[in-house]
Motif scaffolding. Structure first.
Motif, PDB file in Angstrom:
ATOM      1  N   GLN A 192       0.829  -1.208   0.000  1.00  0.00           N
ATOM      2  CA  GLN A 192       0.000   0.000   0.000  1.00  0.00           C
ATOM      3  C   GLN A 192       0.862   1.255   0.000  1.00  0.00           C
ATOM      4  O   GLN A 192       1.559   1.556   0.970  1.00  0.00           O
ATOM      5  CB  GLN A 192      -0.966   0.016   1.197  1.00  0.00           C
ATOM      6  N   GLY A 193       0.800   1.976  -1.090  1.00  0.00           N
ATOM      7  CA  GLY A 193       1.521   3.238  -1.168  1.00  0.00           C
ATOM      8  C   GLY A 193       2.933   3.097  -1.703  1.00  0.00           C
ATOM      9  O   GLY A 193       3.452   2.005  -1.914  1.00  0.00           O
ATOM     10  N   GLU A 194       3.571   4.243  -1.902  1.00  0.00           N
ATOM     11  CA  GLU A 194       4.883   4.264  -2.545  1.00  0.00           C
ATOM     12  C   GLU A 194       6.023   4.015  -1.566  1.00  0.00           C
ATOM     13  O   GLU A 194       7.175   3.960  -1.959  1.00  0.00           O
ATOM     14  CB  GLU A 194       5.061   5.596  -3.282  1.00  0.00           C
ATOM     15  N   SER A 195       5.697   3.899  -0.272  1.00  0.00           N
ATOM     16  CA  SER A 195       6.754   3.520   0.661  1.00  0.00           C
ATOM     17  C   SER A 195       6.629   2.045   1.031  1.00  0.00           C
ATOM     18  O   SER A 195       7.309   1.568   1.935  1.00  0.00           O
ATOM     19  CB  SER A 195       6.691   4.389   1.925  1.00  0.00           C
TER      20      SER A 195
ATOM     21  N   GLU B 284       8.816  -0.155  -3.445  1.00  0.00           N
ATOM     22  CA  GLU B 284      10.197   0.344  -3.430  1.00  0.00           C
ATOM     23  C   GLU B 284      11.124  -0.579  -4.214  1.00  0.00           C
ATOM     24  O   GLU B 284      11.962  -0.136  -4.978  1.00  0.00           O
ATOM     25  CB  GLU B 284      10.691   0.523  -1.983  1.00  0.00           C
TER      26      GLU B 284
ATOM     27  N   VAL C  11       8.989  -1.186  -8.282  1.00  0.00           N
ATOM     28  CA  VAL C  11       8.582  -0.064  -9.131  1.00  0.00           C
ATOM     29  C   VAL C  11       9.607   1.067  -9.072  1.00  0.00           C
ATOM     30  O   VAL C  11      10.050   1.576 -10.096  1.00  0.00           O
ATOM     31  CB  VAL C  11       7.174   0.437  -8.755  1.00  0.00           C
ATOM     32  N   ARG C  12      10.023   1.447  -7.869  1.00  0.00           N
ATOM     33  CA  ARG C  12      11.038   2.502  -7.744  1.00  0.00           C
ATOM     34  C   ARG C  12      12.331   2.107  -8.442  1.00  0.00           C
ATOM     35  O   ARG C  12      13.068   2.955  -8.928  1.00  0.00           O
ATOM     36  CB  ARG C  12      11.345   2.770  -6.262  1.00  0.00           C
TER      37      ARG C  12
ATOM     38  N   GLN D  52       6.235  -2.203 -13.677  1.00  0.00           N
ATOM     39  CA  GLN D  52       5.353  -1.073 -13.912  1.00  0.00           C
ATOM     40  C   GLN D  52       4.387  -0.926 -12.739  1.00  0.00           C
ATOM     41  O   GLN D  52       4.029   0.168 -12.346  1.00  0.00           O
ATOM     42  CB  GLN D  52       4.610  -1.356 -15.225  1.00  0.00           C
TER      43      GLN D  52
ATOM     44  N   LYS E 297       2.180   2.723  10.435  1.00  0.00           N
ATOM     45  CA  LYS E 297       1.765   3.251   9.126  1.00  0.00           C
ATOM     46  C   LYS E 297       0.625   2.415   8.556  1.00  0.00           C
ATOM     47  O   LYS E 297      -0.397   2.952   8.108  1.00  0.00           O
ATOM     48  CB  LYS E 297       2.962   3.230   8.170  1.00  0.00           C
TER      49      LYS E 297
ATOM     50  N   ASN F 115      -2.615   3.105  10.299  1.00  0.00           N
ATOM     51  CA  ASN F 115      -3.172   4.400   9.907  1.00  0.00           C
ATOM     52  C   ASN F 115      -3.780   4.354   8.513  1.00  0.00           C
ATOM     53  O   ASN F 115      -4.822   4.957   8.239  1.00  0.00           O
ATOM     54  CB  ASN F 115      -2.080   5.477   9.951  1.00  0.00           C
ATOM     55  N   GLN F 116      -3.110   3.650   7.608  1.00  0.00           N
ATOM     56  CA  GLN F 116      -3.629   3.557   6.236  1.00  0.00           C
ATOM     57  C   GLN F 116      -4.973   2.831   6.211  1.00  0.00           C
ATOM     58  O   GLN F 116      -5.912   3.245   5.532  1.00  0.00           O
ATOM     59  CB  GLN F 116      -2.627   2.825   5.338  1.00  0.00           C
TER      60      GLN F 116
ATOM     61  N   ILE G  68      -7.117   2.419   8.683  1.00  0.00           N
ATOM     62  CA  ILE G  68      -8.159   3.202   9.366  1.00  0.00           C
ATOM     63  C   ILE G  68      -8.659   4.334   8.473  1.00  0.00           C
ATOM     64  O   ILE G  68      -9.860   4.588   8.366  1.00  0.00           O
ATOM     65  CB  ILE G  68      -7.610   3.772  10.698  1.00  0.00           C
ATOM     66  N   THR G  69      -7.726   5.009   7.795  1.00  0.00           N
ATOM     67  CA  THR G  69      -8.151   6.119   6.934  1.00  0.00           C
ATOM     68  C   THR G  69      -9.032   5.607   5.794  1.00  0.00           C
ATOM     69  O   THR G  69     -10.030   6.239   5.432  1.00  0.00           O
ATOM     70  CB  THR G  69      -6.922   6.879   6.388  1.00  0.00           C
TER      71      THR G  69
END
Lengths: 450, 493
Positions: free
Chosen positions: A295-298, A303, A306-307, A312, A365, A368-369, A371-372
């Motif tokens: 989930q997400g770019e971190s 990492e 894709v980074r 892709q 993290k 939090n992700q 829950i949001t």
């Protein structure tokens, strides 16, 4: 209602500020004598109301030789009933500024409408009428079957990765009916008949196999009276509700499934593992692992894959359903990169998350992700109704809609490590590779998906 | 929960059924649904605003039911400002924006934002570039630090530009094999060739190769500036808290001095004569059929007649196109049409995916339905529900913080008064059948619509030629979105 409040107080004490701010869904629950479960939660902030009817029937109940039938049937539910002509549900919703839809999952088929709240009684009447039976004719049936075949083309044949995602379940499972794609096959759709439709309704579409969930602007007393008036008279059939109890056997060896399709610009690979059912306590650590991985770019897979320019897209998915789950990690390659590179990195990352606990920062993290995301879902009455339905049918306990968060908050890094050891370390991968048709000759087919 | 005796029903057809067959109730005995009660008025959001000394306009819409905040920092320049030889510049700039600042690496930004459970997404579309934030209310000010940092201090390192470029080229490779995306690229080219909305906003593989780091830096400097920006926030927060946070993050940001990039040309030019183009994509799983023409700008005085006309024609499940194509004939999973009402006239598109064999039939039905809109009045029994669709959809869009941000930002982008949010419903209600016919007669019924079909041409070209003898067929291998036309000058084979 009192019980829910109590749980929340405990939750406030036990968890962080973010969790304390999480508003509960204060629903009321009752069961009618005919077995229909009724959930209602008031939210009078806007003059709209969401009406859901969740039937505990899904693609896993497709009859043999009729893959895709539960979904086809869902479309037919918008055709004629005793007192409604075809498409009348649209007249009662869309035409007054509301909307409706339904979707077929493996375990359930929710039907829903969101309408101006002064139409609540109208829609309760309409949902009760279609729970009572369908009167669809041959012409409507055939035309809607053509629509579903177009949906198959739209979802599976036209998008470059449609056949890839459609191959994951058939490749990953050997016995459980989840192995059949819910969209079905063209042959099976063609074989379906109007008699199948009648039989399916009689077998599964009944009050004791359904839940009515209403969230939004209504008066509780009036609502309860309408439910008694329209739903209580629907008889409960004496026949038993068929239950799927097929056990998927544990995998004994890894398996590779090469899939080829036209117009595939970049190859892709997925690794899948058998995982527990959604109601398992392991579901919370698995949700955290999914977020940490993708989930997400971190996230770890982003990492590394894709980074770094190797892939892709990369994702992990703990797809937990009522009977069992699949944990999948997948990548669509960047040009010039081979699926082998992604497979190697995915395996390394799945190993790493078993070998050492995730960091405290990653754990926080992920929570939090999640829950949001849950907050975003609960912005609308419709989203709240979905959350109740999912807790009820997939997690098999409606109160999870309010208690799940505390369970998530309680997950430790060690829990995540242990569950991943059990799921990944103790499992065997199915590796699905996806390439352009032109690559088929380059490598002798290993059998694979049809 | 009661456990039932487990019983896997393998052959449903063979299972005995005790339930009797349900039959349709005779027409005269059918019961009518209960009538609705009196409606309740919806409350519309009340935006509060303030402009900072540097020109940044800050707009806040409090909404306290869920502890979430949605926000957008929007710059009023987007892909329409791409230089003619640099399609894709605005989007590439937005994509690299979050990938490193003077004090933070790309990884540090991602980790910092995501630790808060927040998402920050930078993107560029037509007329605007935006940094969108979604975050739980308690973390709003912490997350805003990252929005401020990337907006003001993005460094556009060469490595990050190269990585984003190659990722964009790869995603274009996927888009260029997909009937849906190919259809919209080709149609845009037909409608707006040589004009700001004529190129793919993503760019093309060739144009992306030409874009240099310096182009991004210059685009950023010229357009990402407080006096070209609007900051819209909705959710569980008070206006003063937002004004203070905005002052803190953006207050010291100087007004821009570089010349803002403006559209390279106005889209007032009449489109070239309409064309019927087939892009031949062998083995396509379905054909994409697009009928298009130049539409309207957001500030067009005919905005409401336009959206009501579209609601009748193709805006929703029970609109005419879906009635004829899906519900009556089973030819598609869905058919719809829409106006992209931009700062200048954007496209009107009617789109349908259908099996290759029925592509010609679908194109014909779409054009016939467009013509019918101008030929006869829409009866009130049809017009009233189609207006209700628009009003209901508008009201629902205001139920989420991000929906409110979108509505308000769109008004601000087009320099419309924010009080227009109170005029949407009456604007729709005021449109009558005469206004629809007047609008549709000019905008749907004429013969100036173009048709693009992307699919397996051999399966539909013959019936298509019967209606459109001048149809042009372009093999996908010869399609060139960089050329002034759409076909390569010389075939490669």
């Amino acid at each position: 209602m009192r019980q829910i409040r109590l749980i929340l107080i405990l939750l406030v004490v036990a968890t962080t500020a973010a969790a304390a701010a999480f508003p509960p869904i204060n629903y009321k629950h009752r069961v009618l004598p005919n077995g229909l479960e009724v959930f209602s939660a008031q939210d009078r902030s806007t003059p709209t109301v969401a009406i859901h009817v969740w039937y505990r029937v899904g693609s896993k109940n497709d009859p043999e030789g009729r893959s895709g039938f539960a979904h086809l049937f869902e479309h037919i539910m918008f055709k004629a009933t005793r007192h409604m002509k075809a498409e009348m549900m649209d007249r009662l919703t869309e035409d007054v500024g509301g909307w409706n839809n339904a979707s077929t999952y493996d375990d359930m088929t929710p039907y829903f409408e969101v309408v101006p709240s002064n139409y609540l009684e109208t829609l309760l009447w309409a949902e009760a009428d279609r729970m009572g039976g369908l009167t669809v004719d041959e012409a409507n049936f055939k035309s809607e079957r053509d629509v579903v075949k177009e949906e198959y083309r739209f979802r599976v044949l036209a998008p470059p990765y449609g056949r890839f995602f459609n191959a994951i379940e058939p490749s990953s499972l050997v016995k459980h009916p989840y192995r059949r794609p819910g969209i079905g096959s063209m042959e099976d759709l063609d074989a379906a008949t109007l008699d199948d439709v009648r039989a399916f309704h009689a077998t599964f579409y009944r009050p004791d196999n359904a839940a009515l969930i209403v969230v939004g602007d209504f008066d509780q007393q009036q609502f309860d009276a309408w439910v008694d008036k329209y739903f209580a008279p629907i008889p409960k059939p004496s026949t038993p509700i068929p239950v799927v109890d097929v056990q998927e056997p544990a995998r004994t060896a890894e398996k590779r499934v090469p899939v080829y399709a036209p117009n595939v610009p970049l190859p892709a690979v997925a690794l899948t593992y058998l995982a527990p059912a959604a109601s398992s306590p392991d579901s919370y650590p698995l949700a955290i692992a999914e977020a940490v991985l993708s989930q997400g770019e971190s996230s770890r897979l982003y990492e590394r894959l894709v980074r770094s320019g190797i892939a892709q897209e990369a994702f992990a998915n703990a797809d937990l359903r009522a009977d069992l789950g699949l944990f999948a990690a997948a990548a669509i390659m960047a040009s010039g990169h081979d699926v082998g590179e992604a497979e190697k990195i995915i395996r390394e990352e799945l190993q790493k998350i078993q070998d050492a606990p995730i960091s405290a920062a990653e754990l926080e993290k992920a929570k939090n992700q999640i829950i949001t995301s849950a907050l975003r879902e609960r912005e609308t009455s419709n989203g709240k109704a979905f959350a109740i339905g999912e807790a009820l049918v997939v997690h098999k306990d409606a109160s999870i809609v309010n208690t799940g968060l505390a369970r998530l908050q309680a997950v430790t890094a060690a829990d995540v490590q242990n569950v991943m050891k059990k799921t990944i370390g103790g499992g065997k991968a199915v590796v699905i590779t996806y390439m352009d048709e032109s690559k088929r000759d380059a490598k002798k087919s290993e059998g694979g998906a049809k | 929960m009661k456990r039932l005796i487990a019983l896997m029903l393998l052959a449903l057809a063979a299972a005995p059924l005790s339930a009797q067959e349900v039959t349709a109730t005779a027409q005269d005995q059918q019961v009518s649904p209960p009538a609705p009660a009196a409606p309740r008025e919806a409350k519309l959001p009340q935006p509060v605003e303030k402009t900072l000394a540097n020109g940044l306009r800050v707009i806040v819409v409090p909404k306290h039911d869920i502890p979430l905040v949605a926000a957008t920092l929007m710059f009023k320049t987007g892909a329409e400002a791409d230089p003619a030889n640099r399609p894709g510049l605005a989007q590439l700039t937005a994509n690299v924006l979050t990938k490193g600042t003077k004090t933070r690496t790309a990884e540090e930004i991602a980790r910092g934002v995501e630790a808060l459970g927040a998402t920050i997404e930078a993107s560029a579309g037509w007329d605007q570039s935006s940094i969108d934030l979604s975050v739980m209310a308690s973390n709003f000010t912490k997350a805003l630090v990252f929005v401020g940092d990337v907006a003001r201090n993005a460094t556009f390192s060469k490595e990050e530009v190269d990585l984003q470029r190659s990722q964009t080229v790869d995603s274009l490779q996927v888009a260029l094999r997909q009937p849906r995306t190919l259809g919209s690229y080709v149609m845009s080219k037909l409608l707006f060739a040589g004009q700001p909305y004529g190129h793919p906003a993503e760019g093309t593989p060739k144009s992306l190769e030409k874009i240099k780091r310096e182009d991004l830096v210059a685009f950023h400097k010229a357009n990402y500036r407080p006096d070209n920006a609007v900051f819209v926030v909705a959710g569980d927060i008070e206006p003063d808290a937002v004004f203070n946070a905005a002052q803190q993050q953006f207050g010291s940001w100087a007004r821009g001095t570089a010349t803002k990039t403006t559209m390279t040309a106005a889209t007032t030019a009449k489109p070239a004569s309409p064309r019927v183009v087939v892009v031949d994509l062998p083995d396509a799983g379905q054909a994409m059929v697009v009928v298009g023409r130049q539409g309207i700008r957001r500030t067009d005085p005919n905005y409401f007649p336009a959206i009501v006309s579209n609601s009748v024609l193709g805006g929703g499940y029970s609109a005419r196109l879906n009635q004829e194509i899906r519900i009556k004939r089973g030819l598609s999973y869905g058919s719809n049409s829409s106006f992209s009402a931009r700062r200048n006239a954007g496209p009107f598109l009617a789109s349908t995916q259908t099996k290759n064999e029925s592509a010609a039939e679908v194109a014909g039905i779409t054009l016939d339905e467009m013509a019918r809109m101008g030929a006869t009045d829409v009866p009130d029994t049809e017009l009233t529900p189609r207006k209700a669709v628009l009003i209901g959809g508008f009201a629902r869009s205001l139920e989420t913080s991000s929906g409110i941000v979108n509505q308000v930002a769109t008004l601000a982008l087009n320099d419309l008064p924010l009080t227009d949010i109170n005029r949407y419903i009456s604007g729709v209600q005021a449109v009558n059948a005469e206004a629809v016919r007047g609008f549709a007669g000019k905008n749907f019924a004429g013969s100036d619509a173009s048709v693009v079909i992307v699919g397996d041409a051999k399966k539909f070209i013959e019936p298509l030629r019967k209606r459109f003898p001048d149809v042009e067929v372009i093999p996908v291998s010869q399609l060139d979105l960089d050329a002034s036309g759409i076909r390569e000058r010389k075939a490669k084979q």
